[in-house]
Design a protein around this motif. Sequence first.
Motif: not given
Length: 400
Positions: A170-198
């Motif tokens: 189960q500790a392999f989750g830590l390895v994949v966490a590092v992998w995901a952080w390095r590989i995945l781009d930090p794409v964020r929603p263009q505009s999530a608005g307020t929490i109420r709007q979301q």
Amino acid sequence: MLAERAHRTPPLPLIFSVTLIAIMGNSLIAPVVPDLLRDLEVGDGGAGFVIAAVALPGVIVAPLIGLMADRLGRRAVLVPCLVIFGAAGVAVAAAPTFEILLAGRFLQGIGAAGLINLAVVIIGDHWEGERRTQLIGRNAAMLTVGLASFPLLSGVIAELTSWRLALLPQAFGLVVAVWAWRILDPVRPQSAGTIRQQLNGLGTVMKRPSIIAVLISGLVVFLLIFGVFLATLPLHLEREFGIGAGGRGVILSIPAVTASLVAFNLGRISSAIGRRTVLVTATVIFVVSFSLMGAAPVIGLVAIACALYGLGDGALIPILQDTAVTEAPPEHRGAVVAMWVGAARLGQTLGPLLAAALFTATSTSTTLFAGAAVAGVLLVLVLIGPLGRRADSAPAQQHA
């Protein structure tokens, strides 16, 4: 809408690894529960707490994680989930007391609550059309392979060493966490608005008939899987045919083979006959297989019924996941898929309770026939409902 598509398409081994880690929580620990209970001096009644401690958080946490993924981006939520799961897994393996073990399992449940749905959402973010269906099917096939192989792995490790070392993968989750952080781009929603709007936007999406139908279908399918197949059939095999634990294990593993074959080729199948036809056919298979399980006078027919059941299982789960991804707007995709996971977990919780009440009052055969009847109701929902209609008419596309 996402501000931009990720610059890099994530490698499929990363996505599949996230899915496999998500199921380690129960599949690795299941064979060693008697050993850990004995080692920690806890009675057999503690087994239920060990399993429930991971399942319970998902009902509430999964939808919240979906909302956060839509608001903060996939990487920002996936990586902490992997870290929590991996670190808690190490704590469980090293737990000196049963109480600490349960606390670690509960934390694992929080981490695991976001993994399967985020793996599916990431596929939905980067692929469309037939290729998306194909990859969601292959992701489901990997899940099925993991469910079949992880118990064997942990059982062998426990036999050679100890139950604590059997849980260390189960500790392999830590390895994949590092992998995901390095590989995945930090794409964020263009505009999530307020929490109420979301939340208001999500509320509007959740009122769509297609979304309601896919949530209800997910709940019913998992109710049948965990209540009829996993909770009722083993007792039926013992009571009606006198089959021991080893034989029951062999019969219960039959669907893993046929389910993997269908899930791995789901994109090709869906392209050839259409999503709606896949849904109808898979649901009919559930009706037939549960009926045959209940009526079979010889064990050979039960085995055939299990093989048929696997065909339906291998198609229904990924096609429902794909439908949830397809029907959800990109800005609410994480939340919608997470709500589907929450509905599935509710079915997973209710199924065994309802089945146990029924076969205690009647018989396992009656419960299997009741499962066929419930599958028949689901078939009616699929036939008259909106599932698969728009998806079959939409043009298949794929992002480069």
